[in-house]
Design an enzyme around this catalytic site. Sequence first.
Site, PDB file in Angstrom:
ATOM      1  N   HIS A  27       0.946  -1.448   0.023  1.00 23.08           N
ATOM      2  CA  HIS A  27      -0.127   0.031  -0.094  1.00 23.08           C
ATOM      3  C   HIS A  27       0.886   1.143  -0.029  1.00 23.08           C
ATOM      4  O   HIS A  27       0.854   2.559  -0.236  1.00 23.08           O
ATOM      5  CB  HIS A  27      -0.715   0.143   1.368  1.00 23.08           C
ATOM      6  CG  HIS A  27      -1.729   0.417   1.182  1.00 23.08           C
ATOM      7  ND1 HIS A  27      -2.177   1.778   0.597  1.00 23.08           N
ATOM      8  CD2 HIS A  27      -3.249   0.573   1.892  1.00 23.08           C
ATOM      9  CE1 HIS A  27      -3.260   2.415   0.177  1.00 23.08           C
ATOM     10  NE2 HIS A  27      -4.217   1.699   1.014  1.00 23.08           N
ATOM     11  N   ASP A  68     -10.688  -8.631 -17.369  1.00 25.00           N
ATOM     12  CA  ASP A  68     -10.409  -9.430 -17.708  1.00 25.00           C
ATOM     13  C   ASP A  68      -8.546 -10.109 -18.410  1.00 25.00           C
ATOM     14  O   ASP A  68      -8.389  -9.757 -19.510  1.00 25.00           O
ATOM     15  CB  ASP A  68     -11.309  -9.744 -19.371  1.00 25.00           C
ATOM     16  CG  ASP A  68     -10.861 -10.879 -19.967  1.00 25.00           C
ATOM     17  OD1 ASP A  68     -10.537 -11.792 -19.265  1.00 25.00           O
ATOM     18  OD2 ASP A  68     -11.683 -10.829 -21.167  1.00 25.00           O
TER      19      ASP A  68
END
Length: 434
Positions: free
Chosen positions: A160, A378
């Site tokens: 992060h 995808d």
Amino acid sequence: MSSSVHVKEATLITPSDPTPIQVLPLSALDSQLFLRFTIEYLLVYKPSRHVLDKLATVSRIKAALGRALVPYYPLAGRVRARTNGSAGLEVVCRAQGAAFIQAASDLTAEEFEGAPRHNTQWRKLLSLQVTDVLKGAPPLVVQLTWLSDGSATLGVGFNHCLCDGIGSAEFLNLFAELATGKQKFTQLNRQVWNRYLMDPNIYNKRIYQQNHPEFNKVADLCNFNSRFSQLAPTSVTFNRSRVNELKKLLTYTQSSCTSFEVLSAHIWKSWATSLNLPPNQTVKLLFTINIRNRVKPSLPIGYYGNGFVLGCAQSCARDLVEKGLGYAVGLVKRAKDRVDDEYVREVVESVSSNGTSPDSVGVLIMSQWSKLGLEKIDIGMGRPVEVGPVCCDRYCILLPVYDQKDSVKVNVAVPTSAVDKYLYLLNNTTTIGT
């Protein structure tokens, strides 16, 4: 029901082309103490083809990862504390590589449709768990796990300190486009580092004019954190109709609120009520606010560092429980509205000068993953049918829902003693007041 995971391969993927060898400083926002953990995504895929060439798929995904690491080469580096004696962090960029893991599991895709049985049930779907992001671990971990029904999961962990949700999602969408051959090379150079933009201005020190309750500790009247020793994961979906039911409970002056404002207020109110807190216990809702267009000048397109601050709605438990939904909505809305350029600069200076960090007493932290575009990733197996965190914990995450554009899934683990009441209150949108 068994849920074993067997690791078949673990390797480092380096950038496919030469990248700069340098040390890059991270910003004051990147270096915050409470961001020194790993963002962990879990995406579930059900390929439409009955037989998928696994060897070719793995080869394609590894190649795409190597290509994506060229413009995002800091994700192949290693994060450490600055060595020049100044506060903050830096990333050493020497093309050390991101971790790629291939595994197999006896789980099926259907088992991810609701909440896990316990909060760490899917932990091994991202087997490399980074507990200390400053100890030399790869800042990016990708694990492809083949499921027993021919489906697959993609677990991804980001340090992060290097990026926020928006930045990590932009990387994942580039990675996916490369994996499917949809990415044009001319679009590979939109990534912007420029972390100095979120550093304090040493020539323009400000006197703090605003209150920043997100950093203020509150009195613990009930041994608050001990209530979370045993957690029960929950997952509840809100479609547009259910959100509109909540909005109908508001007065005319409150009706202009956003779906996020009313839903987050309802979640917070249900959560606090279910905990049976002392009336005078201060409770907070902390939620991420994108500041890319709230600072002046705006952060450039392609900036993938931490570009958010925490909004803070605060109340005593009595008022939050007894007053209507409109009261909580107003608190959330005001918390959002006060975040402007000055507010952000004050936060930057505060975290830079004294390491200010939020406390956990009385706090529900909420993160909105439903607007990141994760549902579009995808990698050659269609869009993911489920998107969520690897582990369900006391952080509340708003998630996208497959083929339901206006729906949001609320994912949070609550104390086992409060779960029934929480779910009843959360699902009951007809009897709460205004």
